[in-house]
Design a protein around this motif. Structure first.
Motif, PDB file in Angstrom:
ATOM      1  N   ARG A 197       5.218  -9.712  -2.051  1.00 51.67           N
ATOM      2  CA  ARG A 197       6.064  -8.631  -2.556  1.00 51.67           C
ATOM      3  C   ARG A 197       5.239  -7.617  -3.360  1.00 51.67           C
ATOM      4  O   ARG A 197       5.346  -6.424  -3.127  1.00 51.67           O
ATOM      5  CB  ARG A 197       7.193  -9.180  -3.434  1.00 51.67           C
ATOM      6  N   LEU A 198       4.445  -8.088  -4.311  1.00 52.59           N
ATOM      7  CA  LEU A 198       3.586  -7.203  -5.084  1.00 52.59           C
ATOM      8  C   LEU A 198       2.293  -6.943  -4.313  1.00 52.59           C
ATOM      9  O   LEU A 198       1.833  -7.811  -3.567  1.00 52.59           O
ATOM     10  CB  LEU A 198       3.241  -7.824  -6.436  1.00 52.59           C
ATOM     11  N   PHE A 214       1.834  -4.853 -13.562  1.00 53.63           N
ATOM     12  CA  PHE A 214       2.745  -5.671 -12.764  1.00 53.63           C
ATOM     13  C   PHE A 214       3.632  -6.488 -13.699  1.00 53.63           C
ATOM     14  O   PHE A 214       3.156  -7.016 -14.711  1.00 53.63           O
ATOM     15  CB  PHE A 214       1.971  -6.644 -11.853  1.00 53.63           C
ATOM     16  N   GLN A 216       3.850   4.390 -11.808  1.00 49.24           N
ATOM     17  CA  GLN A 216       3.500   3.884 -10.478  1.00 49.24           C
ATOM     18  C   GLN A 216       3.090   2.400 -10.502  1.00 49.24           C
ATOM     19  O   GLN A 216       2.283   1.953  -9.697  1.00 49.24           O
ATOM     20  CB  GLN A 216       2.398   4.747  -9.841  1.00 49.24           C
ATOM     21  N   SER A 217       3.687   1.660 -11.426  1.00 51.49           N
ATOM     22  CA  SER A 217       3.444   0.219 -11.495  1.00 51.49           C
ATOM     23  C   SER A 217       4.502  -0.520 -10.673  1.00 51.49           C
ATOM     24  O   SER A 217       5.317   0.101  -9.986  1.00 51.49           O
ATOM     25  CB  SER A 217       3.455  -0.238 -12.958  1.00 51.49           C
ATOM     26  N   HIS A 218       4.513  -1.848 -10.750  1.00 50.95           N
ATOM     27  CA  HIS A 218       5.357  -2.650  -9.854  1.00 50.95           C
ATOM     28  C   HIS A 218       6.100  -3.746 -10.618  1.00 50.95           C
ATOM     29  O   HIS A 218       5.511  -4.456 -11.426  1.00 50.95           O
ATOM     30  CB  HIS A 218       4.507  -3.304  -8.765  1.00 50.95           C
ATOM     31  N   VAL A 261       8.640  -7.102  -9.846  1.00 53.21           N
ATOM     32  CA  VAL A 261       9.274  -8.014  -8.898  1.00 53.21           C
ATOM     33  C   VAL A 261      10.244  -8.890  -9.673  1.00 53.21           C
ATOM     34  O   VAL A 261       9.928  -9.379 -10.758  1.00 53.21           O
ATOM     35  CB  VAL A 261       8.241  -8.866  -8.128  1.00 53.21           C
ATOM     36  N   ILE A 277       8.318   3.663 -10.709  1.00 62.20           N
ATOM     37  CA  ILE A 277       8.039   2.228 -10.712  1.00 62.20           C
ATOM     38  C   ILE A 277       8.681   1.601  -9.481  1.00 62.20           C
ATOM     39  O   ILE A 277       9.864   1.807  -9.210  1.00 62.20           O
ATOM     40  CB  ILE A 277       8.567   1.577 -12.002  1.00 62.20           C
ATOM     41  N   ALA A 278       7.910   0.846  -8.724  1.00 62.94           N
ATOM     42  CA  ALA A 278       8.404   0.210  -7.499  1.00 62.94           C
ATOM     43  C   ALA A 278       9.080  -1.115  -7.830  1.00 62.94           C
ATOM     44  O   ALA A 278       8.535  -1.934  -8.564  1.00 62.94           O
ATOM     45  CB  ALA A 278       7.252  -0.016  -6.526  1.00 62.94           C
ATOM     46  N   HIS A 334      10.665  -4.683  -6.387  1.00 63.16           N
ATOM     47  CA  HIS A 334      10.564  -5.627  -5.269  1.00 63.16           C
ATOM     48  C   HIS A 334      11.475  -6.819  -5.554  1.00 63.16           C
ATOM     49  O   HIS A 334      11.534  -7.312  -6.675  1.00 63.16           O
ATOM     50  CB  HIS A 334       9.127  -6.133  -5.109  1.00 63.16           C
TER      51      HIS A 334
END
Length: 333
Positions: free
Chosen positions: A145-146, A218, A238-240, A242, A260-261, A263
């Motif tokens: 996912r990440l 993350f 623009q970090s992630h 989950v 921020i993405a 998931h």
């Protein structure tokens, strides 16, 4: 020599009863199942209790026939389906199973060979039973996912570091990446646990996180509700993120300005939808077994209950529902 019985003992639910009820689970006797083409019939030696066991119980509703709960299991293959190629009777295995089939709280269970791993060599079955669901969730979250690889750098924040999944997130990130791992924990015993697992730093999730850490690359979250603004503040643009929980009325807009993405990780997806890459879960479990055998991962088993019966499984559900479990609760049959 007497013929083998066609019956088996199991623990089942018949309705979505709260754990305050005296008999929210019951001992039953059901037919011993017969393997399908790609099925293994496993004699269960140990199972572990996960929060999803309790969630499944409370969401399932009334049942016309006994519904057997339980996902994690370790045991021995006793029979295989006609098209099985990966295992043979006598093999020691561990797995998390499928949410579409009868569970592991029974003497025997059917499981598709593609989502099964060979149990770690030399590891007690109680230790092995604590691993599959949390290891699969952690592996998929980090590496599928990440966008994390062995070369990844930066900071990973792990919310609720002393839980089952997070116990594996910390270890995998420390052993297989170059990330700085920061875990959250609020009690002295949980803080010691995450330090033992290898967290570089520990911060207190009972306090505002954005006042304790900044510029995170993350985030792994198992409790997102009400923390959206806090997380957005501490994360980099623009970090992630989950997540594995079910946020109530999530404020997704909090993450927009920083792009921020988000998931989702749900370990049952592959088995639930029979995805073409379903066999990846068996491969992941075999990698986990190798890491355990090499001394790079330890089992999150922390407490062992004795006897696969309704009283013991109910005790496990009640403990998990308190939300203060460190590591995993295992039941030895």
């Amino acid at each position: 020599m007497s013929a083998p019985t066609s019956k088996m003992r199991a623990v089942a639910m018949f309705d979505s009863l709260p754990s305050t009820e005296a008999e929210f689970l019951k001992d039953v006797e059901v037919e011993r199942p017969t393997p399908g083409l790609r099925d293994l019939l496993v004699e269960i030696a140990a199972v572990s209790i996960n929060p999803v066991d309790s969630k499944t119980r409370m969401r399932a509703g009334k049942q016309e026939t006994p519904k057997i709960l339980g996902f994690d299991a370790a045991g021995t293959v006793v029979e295989v389906g006609a098209e099985v190629t990966l295992f043979a009777p006598g093999d020691k295995v561990f797995y998390a199973g499928s949410n579409q089939r009868q569970g592991s709280n029974a003497e025997f269970q059917l499981v598709d060979e593609r989502i099964v791993g060979h149990a770690p060599q030399g590891l007690a079955e109680t230790e092995a039973a604590a691993l599959p669901l949390v290891a699969l969730t952690a592996w998929e979250a980090l590496f599928e996912r990440l966008p994390i690889t062995e070369e990844s750098t930066g900071t990973l924040l792990v919310l609720g570091g002393a839980g089952g999944v997070t116990s594996l997130i910390i270890q995998l990130a420390r052993n297989l990446t170059n990330l700085k791992v920061v875990a959250t924990a609020s009690r002295p015993e949980s803080q010691e646990w995450v330090k033992k697992l290898g967290a570089h730093e520990v911060i207190d999730h009972s306090q505002n996180l954005s006042e304790q850490i900044k510029d995170v690359d993350f985030v792994f979250s198992s409790w997102t509700t009400g923390r959206e603004l806090e997380l957005a503040q501490l994360m980099k643009p623009q970090s992630h993120l989950v997540l594995i929980d079910d946020p109530e009325q999530p404020n997704l807009g909090a993450f927009k300005q920083k792009s921020i993405a988000l998931h989702w990780e749900f370990m049952f997806t592959r088995a639930m939808f029979q995805t073409p890459d379903m066999a990846e879960q068996g491969k992941i479990l075999n990698k986990i077994a190798e890491l355990v055998a090499a001394g790079k991962l330890i089992s999150p088993k922390n407490q062992v209950l004795e006897g696969l019966n309704a009283a013991t499984i109910m005790e496990g559900h009640r403990l998990v529902e308190q939300g203060k479990t460190i590591g995993k609760i295992v039941v030895r049959t």
